[in-house]
Design a protein around this motif. Structure first.
Motif, PDB file in Angstrom:
ATOM      1  N   ALA A 334       0.845  -1.197   0.000  1.00  0.00           N
ATOM      2  CA  ALA A 334       0.000   0.000   0.000  1.00  0.00           C
ATOM      3  C   ALA A 334       0.880   1.246   0.000  1.00  0.00           C
ATOM      4  CB  ALA A 334      -0.925   0.004   1.210  1.00  0.00           C
ATOM      5  N   GLU A 335       0.304   2.318  -0.501  1.00  0.00           N
ATOM      6  CA  GLU A 335       1.038   3.579  -0.624  1.00  0.00           C
ATOM      7  C   GLU A 335       0.720   4.506   0.537  1.00  0.00           C
ATOM      8  OE1 GLU A 335       2.151   6.492  -4.364  1.00  0.00           O
ATOM      9  OE2 GLU A 335       0.156   5.602  -4.271  1.00  0.00           O
ATOM     10  N   VAL A 336       1.722   5.272   0.957  1.00  0.00           N
ATOM     11  CA  VAL A 336       1.499   6.312   1.960  1.00  0.00           C
ATOM     12  C   VAL A 336       0.768   7.470   1.282  1.00  0.00           C
ATOM     13  CG1 VAL A 336       2.568   7.928   3.582  1.00  0.00           C
ATOM     14  CG2 VAL A 336       3.548   5.634   3.254  1.00  0.00           C
ATOM     15  N   LEU A 337      -0.425   7.767   1.814  1.00  0.00           N
ATOM     16  CA  LEU A 337      -1.258   8.815   1.226  1.00  0.00           C
ATOM     17  C   LEU A 337      -1.133  10.151   1.932  1.00  0.00           C
ATOM     18  CD1 LEU A 337      -4.598   6.825   0.690  1.00  0.00           C
ATOM     19  CD2 LEU A 337      -2.636   7.041  -0.864  1.00  0.00           C
ATOM     20  N   SER A 338      -0.815  10.114   3.216  1.00  0.00           N
ATOM     21  CA  SER A 338      -0.840  11.343   4.002  1.00  0.00           C
ATOM     22  C   SER A 338       0.092  11.227   5.203  1.00  0.00           C
ATOM     23  CB  SER A 338      -2.277  11.619   4.483  1.00  0.00           C
ATOM     24  OG  SER A 338      -2.337  12.770   5.295  1.00  0.00           O
ATOM     25  N   SER A 394      10.321   7.960  16.170  1.00  0.00           N
ATOM     26  CA  SER A 394      11.251   9.062  15.959  1.00  0.00           C
ATOM     27  C   SER A 394      12.421   8.578  15.111  1.00  0.00           C
ATOM     28  CB  SER A 394      11.763   9.574  17.306  1.00  0.00           C
ATOM     29  OG  SER A 394      12.738  10.573  17.115  1.00  0.00           O
ATOM     30  N   GLY A 395      12.714   9.297  14.080  1.00  0.00           N
ATOM     31  CA  GLY A 395      13.812   8.922  13.202  1.00  0.00           C
ATOM     32  C   GLY A 395      13.393   8.160  11.966  1.00  0.00           C
ATOM     33  N   ASP A 396      12.167   7.660  11.940  1.00  0.00           N
ATOM     34  CA  ASP A 396      11.686   6.971  10.748  1.00  0.00           C
ATOM     35  C   ASP A 396      11.512   7.962   9.603  1.00  0.00           C
ATOM     36  OD1 ASP A 396      11.638   4.498  11.896  1.00  0.00           O
ATOM     37  OD2 ASP A 396       9.477   4.421  12.225  1.00  0.00           O
ATOM     38  N   ASP A 397      12.024   7.594   8.447  1.00  0.00           N
ATOM     39  CA  ASP A 397      11.899   8.431   7.258  1.00  0.00           C
ATOM     40  C   ASP A 397      10.800   7.851   6.380  1.00  0.00           C
ATOM     41  OD1 ASP A 397      12.256  10.149   5.139  1.00  0.00           O
ATOM     42  OD2 ASP A 397      14.038   9.115   4.370  1.00  0.00           O
ATOM     43  N   ILE A 398       9.599   8.389   6.515  1.00  0.00           N
ATOM     44  CA  ILE A 398       8.451   7.910   5.750  1.00  0.00           C
ATOM     45  C   ILE A 398       7.751   9.123   5.153  1.00  0.00           C
ATOM     46  CG2 ILE A 398       6.244   6.687   5.831  1.00  0.00           C
ATOM     47  CD1 ILE A 398       7.330   5.037   8.102  1.00  0.00           C
ATOM     48  N   ALA A 399       7.520   9.082   3.833  1.00  0.00           N
ATOM     49  CA  ALA A 399       6.956  10.237   3.144  1.00  0.00           C
ATOM     50  C   ALA A 399       5.776   9.825   2.285  1.00  0.00           C
ATOM     51  CB  ALA A 399       8.036  10.901   2.285  1.00  0.00           C
TER      52      ALA A 399
END
Length: 439
Positions: A334-338, A394-399
């Motif tokens: 699944a894609e990150v939408l927001s 904290s520190g997770d890089d999710i966009a």
């Protein structure tokens, strides 16, 4: 994999047309023959496929298949995998061709699906009901007279309905009946009731045949592990006793089967029933495990951890970790939408897309522009119909736009949301498309 295990591809045998009404198929795709899907080089993380989509890691599935088939052979058992898990005839056929004894189905309609796919030894692991169900089964058997059917019965009403339907159709072959014992679900609760069922089968005058005894030990499970062990042990002991009673009725020359075994307590079934069957010499122990071939990142992972705690798994005569030996084969993409708040990501996947009855999906890998990112600690904490809420550490890089690969919990209630299971290679590229027939 054992040295003599057959190595079979999972190449789909049923060609069909894929178009963009099917989950995962890229927009604008019209009438793509499924046999050419590998040439499209689809990958869920590369942006072309419609998301969310479910994929099957074919290497993991094959490894699980060969491992469990090898385990069963060593334990003096055979397997009739429960097809209700994927309802994908191509996958069911691959298990038969790899050495499975037969196929288990839940009722008459799935039996038709498997028969049409060329699978002709079926256990209907359920009662078919009263006169209506018995008559429908008679029609099915009449249409497939050379197939080998086994059906559960746990009451006089069920046996009498079957007997009446078979007497009304003299051209039907005799029907093999398995006397079902049970706890927590269907099944006769006492040996006395089970013997009355056997009497009724015999009274059908050859139209019905006593084929053996059946149970499902997983239905006896309770919240307390100690009470679960007691309940399952008692059920299996009653099953063994009933088998001996049936053997005394039919004599030593009649083949019988003893069938039980889901994907959680199969070690208990083998421990309790395999020695009995071995001593008999004319009986077959049939395990009906189905989800074990798919495994998961949730309920079955935990269950195999519990199996390891009771030292229940061995292969090649050596104790081994079941939890580490079987591999999760299903992924939901699944894609990150927001990213509406710090510490929160919302993905385009929800209760309509993934199982949640036995735990939420787990983040496995995150991709950006098709490239794998460092492992994140994000966790799903809530699902809506079509949204997954991820707590971001904290520190997770999710966009926004990242594609998340999830592991699922409980294959049976995830696969039934998909018309097509996309088989993928170890790198995630789609190789095959397996149609499902959940109805």
């Amino acid at each position: 994999m054992t040295e003599n295990s057959p190595v079979l591809s999972l190449a789909t045998r049923e060609n069909f047309l894929l178009d963009d009404r099917i989950r995962g198929v890229p927009p604008g795709t019209l009438g793509l023959d499924s046999s050419f899907v590998a040439s499209e080089r689809w990958h869920p993380a590369h942006g072309r496929m419609s998301l969310p989509v479910l994929t099957l890691d074919e290497e993991a599935f094959i490894a699980n298949r060969d491992l469990f088939l090898g385990y069963a052979r060593e334990q003096g058992a055979v397997i009739a995998p429960h097809a209700k898990t994927p309802m994908a005839p191509d996958l069911a056929r691959s298990l038969i061709e790899a050495g499975a004894w037969g196929t288990t189905v839940a009722d008459i309609r799935p039996a038709t699906v498997m028969l049409r796919a060329g699978l002709s030894r079926l256990i209907i692991a359920n009662e078919v009901g009263g006169p209506g169900g018995a008559n429908r089964l008679a029609v099915l058997v009449g249409a497939w007279p050379s197939a080998e059917f086994y059906v559960f019965a746990d009451s006089l009403d069920a046996v009498n309905a079957l007997a009446k339907a078979w007497r009304a159709n003299a051209t039907l072959p005799p029907l093999r009946v398995l006397v079902e014992l049970g706890a927590g679900r269907a099944g006769a609760r006492t040996t006395g009731k089970a013997e009355a069922i056997a009497d009724a089968v015999v009274a059908a005058g050859g139209r019905l045949l006593i084929a053996g005894v059946a149970t499902y030990e997983g239905a006896a499970a309770q919240a307390d592990p100690g009470r679960t062990d007691e309940a399952i042990s008692a059920l299996l002991a009653m099953t063994a006793d009933m088998f001996l009673r049936l053997r005394a009725r039919v004599g030593g020359d009649t083949p019988l089967i003893v069938t039980a075994g889901g994907s959680v307590y199969f070690d208990k079934v083998v421990g309790a029933l395999s020695p009995l069957v071995s001593r008999d010499g004319n009986a077959t122990l049939v395990l009906r495990s189905g989800a074990i071939f798919f495994h998961d990142h949730g309920v079955y992972d935990r269950s195999l951890g519990a199996l390891d705690a009771r030292d229940g798994f061995a292969i090649g005569g050596v104790s081994a970790s079941a939890r580490n030996s079987f591999h999760p084969a299903l992924r939901l993409w699944a894609e990150v939408l927001s990213r509406p708040e710090p510490g929160l990501a919302i993905c385009g996947m929800g209760m309509r897309d993934v199982s949640f009855d036995q735990g939420f999906p787990k983040v496995v890998t995150i991709f950006r522009a098709g490239k794998q990112l460092p492992k994140a600690r994000a966790e799903v904490f809530k699902l809506n119909d079509q949204h997954a809420f991820l707590e971001i550490a904290s520190g997770d890089d999710i966009a926004v736009g990242d594609v998340v690969e999830f592991g699922i919990s409980h294959p049976c209630t995830c696969l039934d949301r998909y018309r097509v299971i996309f088989g993928a290679d170890a790198a995630g590229y789609v190789r095959h498309a397996f149609p499902t027939y959940f109805g």
